[in-house]
Design a protein around this motif. Structure first.
Motif, PDB file in Angstrom:
ATOM      1  N   TYR A  24       0.887  -1.134   0.104  1.00  0.00           N
ATOM      2  CA  TYR A  24      -0.034  -0.021   0.173  1.00  0.00           C
ATOM      3  C   TYR A  24       0.964   1.193   0.037  1.00  0.00           C
ATOM      4  O   TYR A  24       1.820   1.162   0.738  1.00  0.00           O
ATOM      5  CB  TYR A  24      -0.996   0.013   1.270  1.00  0.00           C
ATOM      6  CG  TYR A  24      -2.014  -1.058   1.068  1.00  0.00           C
ATOM      7  CD1 TYR A  24      -3.004  -0.912   0.491  1.00  0.00           C
ATOM      8  CD2 TYR A  24      -1.900  -2.195   1.892  1.00  0.00           C
ATOM      9  CE1 TYR A  24      -4.040  -2.033   0.292  1.00  0.00           C
ATOM     10  CE2 TYR A  24      -2.875  -3.409   1.814  1.00  0.00           C
ATOM     11  CZ  TYR A  24      -3.913  -3.129   1.233  1.00  0.00           C
ATOM     12  OH  TYR A  24      -4.770  -4.151   1.018  1.00  0.00           O
ATOM     13  N   LYS A  25       0.428   2.174  -0.770  1.00  0.00           N
ATOM     14  CA  LYS A  25       1.240   3.482  -0.906  1.00  0.00           C
ATOM     15  C   LYS A  25       0.464   4.696  -0.324  1.00  0.00           C
ATOM     16  O   LYS A  25       1.267   5.621   0.175  1.00  0.00           O
ATOM     17  CB  LYS A  25       1.410   3.624  -2.400  1.00  0.00           C
ATOM     18  CG  LYS A  25       2.185   2.700  -3.245  1.00  0.00           C
ATOM     19  CD  LYS A  25       3.611   2.688  -2.728  1.00  0.00           C
ATOM     20  CE  LYS A  25       4.116   1.544  -3.535  1.00  0.00           C
ATOM     21  NZ  LYS A  25       5.713   1.183  -3.071  1.00  0.00           N
ATOM     22  N   VAL A  26      -0.647   4.682   0.167  1.00  0.00           N
ATOM     23  CA  VAL A  26      -1.463   5.676   0.545  1.00  0.00           C
ATOM     24  C   VAL A  26      -2.402   5.296   1.483  1.00  0.00           C
ATOM     25  O   VAL A  26      -3.124   4.011   1.378  1.00  0.00           O
ATOM     26  CB  VAL A  26      -2.151   6.585  -0.460  1.00  0.00           C
ATOM     27  CG1 VAL A  26      -2.923   7.724   0.409  1.00  0.00           C
ATOM     28  CG2 VAL A  26      -1.340   7.024  -1.396  1.00  0.00           C
ATOM     29  N   THR A  86     -12.149  -0.642   1.599  1.00  0.00           N
ATOM     30  CA  THR A  86     -11.084  -0.173   3.061  1.00  0.00           C
ATOM     31  C   THR A  86     -10.921  -1.569   3.834  1.00  0.00           C
ATOM     32  O   THR A  86     -11.784  -2.526   3.746  1.00  0.00           O
ATOM     33  CB  THR A  86     -11.433   0.985   3.522  1.00  0.00           C
ATOM     34  OG1 THR A  86     -12.668   0.793   4.035  1.00  0.00           O
ATOM     35  CG2 THR A  86     -11.430   2.233   2.665  1.00  0.00           C
ATOM     36  N   SER A  87     -10.114  -1.388   4.696  1.00  0.00           N
ATOM     37  CA  SER A  87      -9.923  -2.380   5.627  1.00  0.00           C
ATOM     38  C   SER A  87     -10.678  -2.282   7.057  1.00  0.00           C
ATOM     39  O   SER A  87     -10.973  -3.360   7.650  1.00  0.00           O
ATOM     40  CB  SER A  87      -8.148  -2.669   5.938  1.00  0.00           C
ATOM     41  OG  SER A  87      -7.709  -1.666   6.465  1.00  0.00           O
ATOM     42  N   ASN A  88     -10.682  -0.894   7.406  1.00  0.00           N
ATOM     43  CA  ASN A  88     -11.223  -0.926   8.814  1.00  0.00           C
ATOM     44  C   ASN A  88     -10.201  -1.325   9.705  1.00  0.00           C
ATOM     45  O   ASN A  88     -10.705  -2.050  10.644  1.00  0.00           O
ATOM     46  CB  ASN A  88     -12.610  -1.312   8.857  1.00  0.00           C
ATOM     47  CG  ASN A  88     -13.344  -0.643  10.190  1.00  0.00           C
ATOM     48  OD1 ASN A  88     -12.678   0.574  10.611  1.00  0.00           O
ATOM     49  ND2 ASN A  88     -14.231  -1.387  10.707  1.00  0.00           N
ATOM     50  N   ARG A 139      -5.176  -7.376   4.488  1.00  0.00           N
ATOM     51  CA  ARG A 139      -4.732  -8.375   3.665  1.00  0.00           C
ATOM     52  C   ARG A 139      -4.232  -7.534   2.360  1.00  0.00           C
ATOM     53  O   ARG A 139      -4.000  -6.383   2.186  1.00  0.00           O
ATOM     54  CB  ARG A 139      -6.200  -9.034   3.102  1.00  0.00           C
ATOM     55  CG  ARG A 139      -6.908  -9.510   4.250  1.00  0.00           C
ATOM     56  CD  ARG A 139      -6.043 -10.883   4.559  1.00  0.00           C
ATOM     57  NE  ARG A 139      -6.737 -11.780   5.522  1.00  0.00           N
ATOM     58  CZ  ARG A 139      -6.758 -11.588   6.945  1.00  0.00           C
ATOM     59  NH1 ARG A 139      -5.901 -10.613   7.430  1.00  0.00           N
ATOM     60  NH2 ARG A 139      -7.376 -12.383   7.708  1.00  0.00           N
ATOM     61  N   GLY A 140      -3.470  -8.393   1.760  1.00  0.00           N
ATOM     62  CA  GLY A 140      -2.513  -7.763   0.472  1.00  0.00           C
ATOM     63  C   GLY A 140      -3.748  -7.476  -0.576  1.00  0.00           C
ATOM     64  O   GLY A 140      -4.710  -7.826  -0.516  1.00  0.00           O
ATOM     65  N   PRO A 141      -3.146  -6.518  -1.421  1.00  0.00           N
ATOM     66  CA  PRO A 141      -4.098  -5.803  -2.401  1.00  0.00           C
ATOM     67  C   PRO A 141      -4.734  -6.908  -3.187  1.00  0.00           C
ATOM     68  O   PRO A 141      -5.831  -6.869  -3.321  1.00  0.00           O
ATOM     69  CB  PRO A 141      -3.253  -4.783  -3.188  1.00  0.00           C
ATOM     70  CG  PRO A 141      -2.314  -4.629  -2.171  1.00  0.00           C
ATOM     71  CD  PRO A 141      -2.005  -5.642  -1.434  1.00  0.00           C
ATOM     72  N   TYR A 142      -4.082  -7.755  -3.641  1.00  0.00           N
ATOM     73  CA  TYR A 142      -4.632  -8.848  -4.653  1.00  0.00           C
ATOM     74  C   TYR A 142      -5.358  -9.993  -3.747  1.00  0.00           C
ATOM     75  O   TYR A 142      -6.402 -10.560  -4.383  1.00  0.00           O
ATOM     76  CB  TYR A 142      -3.465  -9.889  -5.297  1.00  0.00           C
ATOM     77  CG  TYR A 142      -3.035  -8.903  -6.211  1.00  0.00           C
ATOM     78  CD1 TYR A 142      -3.252  -8.479  -7.605  1.00  0.00           C
ATOM     79  CD2 TYR A 142      -1.483  -8.113  -5.976  1.00  0.00           C
ATOM     80  CE1 TYR A 142      -2.756  -7.571  -8.485  1.00  0.00           C
ATOM     81  CE2 TYR A 142      -0.817  -7.172  -6.792  1.00  0.00           C
ATOM     82  CZ  TYR A 142      -1.521  -7.186  -7.971  1.00  0.00           C
ATOM     83  OH  TYR A 142      -1.000  -6.057  -8.667  1.00  0.00           O
TER      84      TYR A 142
END
Length: 327
Positions: free
Chosen positions: A34-36, A198-200, A208-211
Motif C-alpha cells: 500500500y502506498k497511501v 477499505t480495511s477498517n 490483507r494484501g491488495p490482490y
C-alpha cells in the motif's frame, strides 16, 4: 501537500488509530504494497451533545473535533515510504451537526471526511447537500432506511464515494452477511459506481494484501476490474476531489510556450500556413481585357514556389505554367 501525481498504487483509506499498534499496522501495510494510508478518527454522536449551563456562566470554546494525530514522531523513518492522510468519520444524526462542524478549526485539517448516516433524512442530506467525501455504514448493522437510485445518483454526481469494509467480513459472519447485502444493493441501485474498499483494520492481523482483497471482493459480487479500481483509481480520484473540497474551486489556464523553432518572421506579402508554418508568397496573374489593357480583376491567385531566404530548402513542387487569357 505532496504532488498529486505521486499518489499512485494501492490505497487503504480506513485504518483505525490505536496508539499501541498503529506503527506496526502501517509497517505491515507498507510491506503488503500500500502506498497511501488514511488514519481514521471517529467522532461519535455524544461529542455533539452540549450540557445546559446556568445563566451567567461563560461558554466553553472547546472544539468538538479532535485535532489530527501527528504520526511523524511515532512512525519515524517508516513514514518516508508511504503517504499518510487523516480521515474523520462522523456519526451523522441530524443536520445541525453540519453547522457545528463548519465552525470547527480542526475539522478543516482533515484530508478526508466520511459520514455514517443513521436515518433517511440524514442520508438524503449527506447525498444532496453535505460537503463530504465518503458515505459509510456500520458493518454490524444494515441500513434501516431505503437507499433509492435517485439519492445514489445524486451522491455520485457530486463526487461522493460509498465504502465497503473487508476486515469485519473476515472476522464476523453477521458483518460478512451485511457487507455482501450492501454490496449487492449498491449494484442494484447504482451499478456499483463510486465504490471504494477499505480495511477498517485495528491491528496488523486485520490487513490483507491488495490482490487478496481483490479476490475477497468477488464474494461481494464485484468483478475483478471493479475490485482493483476500488482500491486504486477510485481512491486516487477521491483524494484529488478532497483537495478541491478543502481548497475551493479554481480555474487554471495552461498555455504552450513557443520555442525558437516555432517563431517565423512574416512580412506583409507572406502567409503562414497552419501545418508547416512556411511563408508562401502569392503573385498576381495579369489578364488582357477586350480593350487590350491589363487588369487584375477576376483573377485566381495561385501560390508561388518562391519562399523566404531562411526556408530555401522547401520545394512543394514544380511551378505550374499558365498563359494569359484573352477575354
Amino acid at each position: 501537500m505532496d504532488k498529486l501525481g505521486t499518489w499512485s498504487g494501492f490505497f487503504d483509506l480506513n485504518v483505525k488509530y490505536n496508539k499501541s499498534t498503529v506503527k506496526k499496522t502501517i509497517e505491515t501495510a507498507i510491506q503488503l504494497g500500500y502506498k497511501v494510508i488514511a488514519i481514521d478518527t471517529v467522532l461519535e454522536e455524544s461529542a455533539f451533545e452540549t450540557k445546559k449551563k446556568k445563566k451567567g456562566e461563560p461558554r466553553d470554546n472547546v472544539d468538538i473535533v479532535p485535532a489530527p494525530i501527528d504520526l511523524h514522531e511515532i512512525l519515524g523513518d517508516s513514514a518516508k515510504d508511504v503517504k499518510i492522510l487523516h480521515r474523520l468519520t462522523i456519526e451523522f444524526v441530524n443536520s445541525l451537526q453540519a453547522h457545528k462542524l463548519s465552525q470547527s478549526e480542526n475539522f478543516k485539517k482533515y484530508e478526508i471526511v466520511a459520514v455514517i448516516p443513521v436515518s433517511q433524512s440524514t442520508f438524503q442530506y449527506a447525498c444532496s447537500s453535505m460537503d463530504v467525501d465518503i458515505i459509510s455504514f456500520k458493518p454490524e448493522d444494515t441500513p434501516q432506511f431505503r437507499i433509492s437510485r435517485k439519492m445514489y445518483a445524486m451522491a455520485t454526481d457530486r463526487g461522493i464515494y460509498f465504502e465497503l469494509m473487508y476486515s469485519p467480513a473476515v472476522h464476523d459472519s453477521n458483518s460478512r452477511k451485511n457487507i455482501i447485502s450492501l454490496s449487492h444493493l449498491y449494484h442494484a441501485v447504482g451499478k456499483s459506481q463510486n465504490i471504494i474498499v477499505t480495511s477498517n483494520a485495528e491491528s496488523p492481523f486485520d490487513l490483507r494484501g491488495p490482490y487478496d482483497v481483490i479476490n475477497l471482493c468477488l464474494i461481494f459480487g464485484m468483478t475483478e476490474e471493479l475490485a482493483k479500481r476500488a482500491i486504486s483509481d477510485s481512491c486516487r480520484t477521491l483524494c484529488i476531489r478532497s483537495v478541491g473540497r478543502r481548497c475551493g474551486k479554481a480555474v487554471v489556464w495552461v498555455s504552450r510556450i513557443p520555442s525558437s523553432e516555432d517563431e517565423v518572421s512574416s512580412g506583409d506579402d507572406e502567409l503562414l500556413t497552419d501545418q508547416l508554418c512556411v511563408p508562401v508568397k502569392r503573385k498576381e496573374r495579369s489578364v488582357i481585357c477586350s480593350g487590350g489593357k491589363e487588369s487584375n480583376e477576376g483573377v485566381e491567385f495561385l501560390p508561388s514556389t518562391e519562399t523566404s531566404d531562411d526556408l530555401n530548402s522547401f520545394n512543394p513542387g514544380k511551378r505550374k505554367k499558365s498563359n494569359s487569357k484573352i477575354l
